[in-house]
Design a protein around this motif. Sequence first.
Motif, mmCIF file in Angstrom:
data_model
loop_
_atom_site.group_PDB
_atom_site.id
_atom_site.type_symbol
_atom_site.label_atom_id
_atom_site.label_comp_id
_atom_site.label_asym_id
_atom_site.label_seq_id
_atom_site.Cartn_x
_atom_site.Cartn_y
_atom_site.Cartn_z
ATOM 1 N N ALA A 473 0.829 -1.199 0.000
ATOM 2 C CA ALA A 473 0.000 0.000 0.000
ATOM 3 C C ALA A 473 0.868 1.256 0.000
ATOM 4 C CB ALA A 473 -0.933 -0.009 1.208
ATOM 5 N N GLN A 474 1.892 1.268 0.827
ATOM 6 C CA GLN A 474 2.773 2.438 0.874
ATOM 7 C C GLN A 474 3.562 2.593 -0.429
ATOM 8 O OE1 GLN A 474 4.613 3.012 5.101
ATOM 9 N NE2 GLN A 474 4.180 0.813 4.917
ATOM 10 N N ALA A 475 4.127 1.488 -0.922
ATOM 11 C CA ALA A 475 4.998 1.561 -2.096
ATOM 12 C C ALA A 475 4.227 1.956 -3.349
ATOM 13 C CB ALA A 475 5.700 0.223 -2.302
ATOM 14 N N VAL A 476 3.066 1.337 -3.573
ATOM 15 C CA VAL A 476 2.317 1.600 -4.806
ATOM 16 C C VAL A 476 1.756 3.015 -4.809
ATOM 17 C CG1 VAL A 476 0.279 0.936 -6.140
ATOM 18 C CG2 VAL A 476 1.794 -0.825 -5.224
ATOM 19 N N GLU A 504 -8.692 -1.378 5.715
ATOM 20 C CA GLU A 504 -8.700 0.072 5.498
ATOM 21 C C GLU A 504 -7.303 0.686 5.473
ATOM 22 O OE1 GLU A 504 -11.725 1.001 8.631
ATOM 23 O OE2 GLU A 504 -12.804 1.848 6.920
ATOM 24 N N LEU A 505 -6.332 -0.086 4.990
ATOM 25 C CA LEU A 505 -4.979 0.461 4.866
ATOM 26 C C LEU A 505 -4.918 1.549 3.802
ATOM 27 C CD1 LEU A 505 -2.850 -2.812 4.999
ATOM 28 C CD2 LEU A 505 -2.762 -0.943 6.642
ATOM 29 N N VAL A 506 -5.516 1.260 2.639
ATOM 30 C CA VAL A 506 -5.502 2.245 1.558
ATOM 31 C C VAL A 506 -6.277 3.486 1.975
ATOM 32 C CG1 VAL A 506 -6.167 2.671 -0.841
ATOM 33 C CG2 VAL A 506 -5.251 0.440 -0.185
ATOM 34 N N ALA A 507 -7.430 3.277 2.592
ATOM 35 C CA ALA A 507 -8.225 4.416 3.062
ATOM 36 C C ALA A 507 -7.442 5.257 4.065
ATOM 37 C CB ALA A 507 -9.523 3.910 3.691
ATOM 38 N N LEU A 509 -4.111 5.588 4.365
ATOM 39 C CA LEU A 509 -3.031 6.326 3.707
ATOM 40 C C LEU A 509 -3.568 7.488 2.883
ATOM 41 C CD1 LEU A 509 -0.796 3.322 2.647
ATOM 42 C CD2 LEU A 509 -0.062 5.243 4.082
ATOM 43 N N LEU A 510 -4.686 7.279 2.203
ATOM 44 C CA LEU A 510 -5.251 8.362 1.402
ATOM 45 C C LEU A 510 -5.798 9.475 2.285
ATOM 46 C CD1 LEU A 510 -7.058 6.203 -1.295
ATOM 47 C CD2 LEU A 510 -5.133 7.753 -1.702
ATOM 48 N N ALA A 511 -6.445 9.112 3.383
ATOM 49 C CA ALA A 511 -7.015 10.128 4.269
ATOM 50 C C ALA A 511 -5.940 10.995 4.904
ATOM 51 C CB ALA A 511 -7.857 9.460 5.354
ATOM 52 N N THR A 512 -4.748 10.435 5.095
ATOM 53 C CA THR A 512 -3.681 11.175 5.771
ATOM 54 C C THR A 512 -2.683 11.809 4.803
ATOM 55 O OG1 THR A 512 -2.469 9.083 6.015
ATOM 56 C CG2 THR A 512 -3.816 9.798 7.874
ATOM 57 N N ASN A 513 -2.824 11.522 3.495
ATOM 58 C CA ASN A 513 -1.840 12.040 2.541
ATOM 59 C C ASN A 513 -2.457 12.684 1.303
ATOM 60 O OD1 ASN A 513 1.119 10.961 3.319
ATOM 61 N ND2 ASN A 513 -0.415 9.419 3.898
ATOM 62 N N ALA A 514 -3.781 12.684 1.194
ATOM 63 C CA ALA A 514 -4.414 13.225 -0.006
ATOM 64 C C ALA A 514 -5.770 13.813 0.353
ATOM 65 C CB ALA A 514 -4.560 12.130 -1.065
ATOM 66 N N TYR A 629 -7.436 2.682 11.898
ATOM 67 C CA TYR A 629 -8.822 3.140 11.946
ATOM 68 C C TYR A 629 -8.897 4.625 11.615
ATOM 69 C CZ TYR A 629 -9.579 -1.227 14.485
ATOM 70 O OH TYR A 629 -9.627 -2.549 14.845
ATOM 71 N N LEU A 630 -10.044 5.011 11.064
ATOM 72 C CA LEU A 630 -10.350 6.416 10.801
ATOM 73 C C LEU A 630 -11.660 6.755 11.494
ATOM 74 C CD1 LEU A 630 -9.541 6.480 6.977
ATOM 75 C CD2 LEU A 630 -8.146 7.491 8.797
ATOM 76 N N LEU A 631 -11.612 7.718 12.385
ATOM 77 C CA LEU A 631 -12.811 8.175 13.085
ATOM 78 C C LEU A 631 -13.256 9.508 12.489
ATOM 79 C CD1 LEU A 631 -11.825 7.383 16.791
ATOM 80 C CD2 LEU A 631 -13.534 6.195 15.403
ATOM 81 N N ASP A 632 -14.513 9.585 12.083
ATOM 82 C CA ASP A 632 -15.051 10.816 11.493
ATOM 83 C C ASP A 632 -15.417 11.800 12.605
ATOM 84 O OD1 ASP A 632 -14.957 10.017 8.748
ATOM 85 O OD2 ASP A 632 -16.665 8.705 9.139
ATOM 86 N N ILE A 633 -14.719 12.919 12.633
ATOM 87 C CA ILE A 633 -14.996 13.945 13.648
ATOM 88 C C ILE A 633 -16.150 14.818 13.159
ATOM 89 C CG2 ILE A 633 -14.019 15.859 14.973
ATOM 90 C CD1 ILE A 633 -11.249 14.680 14.393
ATOM 91 N N PRO A 634 -17.194 14.983 13.945
ATOM 92 C CA PRO A 634 -18.323 15.815 13.504
ATOM 93 C C PRO A 634 -17.874 17.237 13.182
ATOM 94 C CG PRO A 634 -18.903 14.561 15.462
ATOM 95 C CD PRO A 634 -17.428 14.393 15.276
#
Length: 673
Positions: A473-476, A504-507, A509-514, A629-634
């Motif tokens: 996931a990181q490399a690609v 949710e590895l891809v999710a 990485l994308l949430a934290t970098n894009a 994990y990704l927690l959605d903050i209101p």
Amino acid sequence: MKQTSRLLILLIILLAFWLRLYHLPDLPPGLNFDEAGNGAAALDILRDGPRLWWRIGGGKEPLWPYIIALTTTVLGNIPLALRLPAALAGTLTVAAVYPLTVRLVRQSGLRQARAAGLLAATGVAVSAWHLHFSRLGFRAILLPLLASLAAYFFLRGLKTWPARRSFVLAAGFTALAVYTYLAARLFPLVPLIYLLVLFLRNPNRAAARLRAAQAAAYLGLTVLFLLPLVIYFARYPADLLARSAAVSIFNPAWNQGDLPAAVWRTLRLTLSTFAGLRGDANPLVNLPGEPAIPWWLAPFFILGLVDTLGRGLSRQGQTTPLLLLPIWWVVMLLPAILAPEGAPHHLRLIGTLGPTYILLAWGMVRLTGWLGRPARLAPAGRVLPALPYLILAALTFNSYFVRWPASTDFTLPFDLYAVRLASEIAAAPPETVYILPMDIRAGPEARHYTLDYLLANQQPRRYHYLPVDEANAQAVLRQAAASAQQLRVVRWTADKHIEADARELVAFLLATNARLVDRQAFPVYNIETYRPLAGATFTLPDIDRPAHTVFEDRLRLEAVYLPASAAPGTVLPVAVRLFPLAKMTADYKASLRLVDPSGARVAQKDRVLLHPYHQGASLWPPEAVNEYYLLDIPPDAPAGNYTVTLVIYHPDTLAPLVAGGQAEIPLGQVRID
């Protein structure tokens, strides 16, 4: 009469050719996975040179990929290049069945050979069973053609013995069949059993020497032609039975501990398609439920089968060549009986197609011959055989070109979604790269071959497969972001890779970098479009805050990652490292929660705990597992110090695992501001 027969067989061949080319390749639309896999194998040949075996789909023999490589070179990477060889092979089968039938009847010392040949060829030409496979890029379509040619030259070889030329051709076509399709490995039994029957009918020393010499010539030449494949399987024995072992009726997964019952059920279902009672339910290769032979033609087939058995075993006259047909039919039933999945399975039965329609034609010839004996019924004996085939032709056209497309959803069987996706990728701007997550359990052979074939000439390639684990996931994503301003991530909703990003590895990485800029929904997949953030590294965080929390001596929380702050309306990334201390009896779930300063829960994420290879906790090996994990903050979350907590609980009873007297374990605080 001879000129008339030639004209009629030419018209029959032209009819077969037209039926197989009409609306090809648009019907069926798209490309099936196996068709595209053949295309991918052909591309391997064109790119890397000769090969003898592919491990695609449980194993792929070499002859068909070489043919596809030729048509791809001539026509390009288009669906027609994959399906035109099937249409040609289907048409040639019609042409081959005619001389084979004529030889069978004549060599048996019987009349009406041309009539039987014309009827058999017509039956194959207008058969819905054969038409389906003649319009698909499946390698199995070569089996009826090559088996018919092998049978023809085998019979001619018996007639011209001790000359060996026909036996060389018979063995050559047999070997080509084995180089084509798994079921063809049984075909050499047909001539050998026939020779054994000839010996048993006349069991003397001279006959024994003659039949042994003929069997040795046929089998020896066949093995000689197959020597490259024999050597390959000697080096890689696992490939020999890779597919057949998985679907074998001897596999307890299929017979469920009752082999006789499984054999009887499969045999009953398989024979029912020849009696016109039921058919293959797979919409990929059939109008679901339509039998291989219509019920109103089945009596002719049964009559032909009974008559050839009787004549073949009779000691009156030279009738034994007809016995080749029931032997051929019974032997080639075995691939479908030994693999019970999907019975009646028309693809695995394709080796019976030639003898089936010759037997049907012979049954019709015998019946109309009886009707034509009285002078007043002679015209009926000449006209009657044409009527069922005219009806069959009309029904086949309606079944294939009208009813089948109207009643079938082609989206998944023919990868319509992949064809659409290939078009999107081909039209995408240069700064866009597509990411296709793959389930790590599937292996590299589970690629989307439709994309690979249709986009083979795209340079540079604008899509990347991502077998999802932490390293990949990181490399690609890092590699893709280095050459693109926009990442389009395919999120499968009904594909074999639907659980590719279950952790949710891809999710993460994308949430934290894009930044997500668009989301589109299509059948089978959605597309999320991201723009990488400035300085994005697509690196997973270090899970380095020690925790040392033990849940009931079963599971240890070793470390936590938690950012110091986050903003309302964003996502909060959290990661934990867990280690199993004992074998667990259930696939436990984790619940990550965000609690505000007043103690109210404002966000929650529940998910089954998964090993990198997707095993639930009950199957975890004794090694650390990272969970992200990704927690959605209101968006309206007030500023303050929030607490992130963790609960591990049973998936059925919801009972939590307790740690230090607590069910809900605090992981740390984060500032929302």
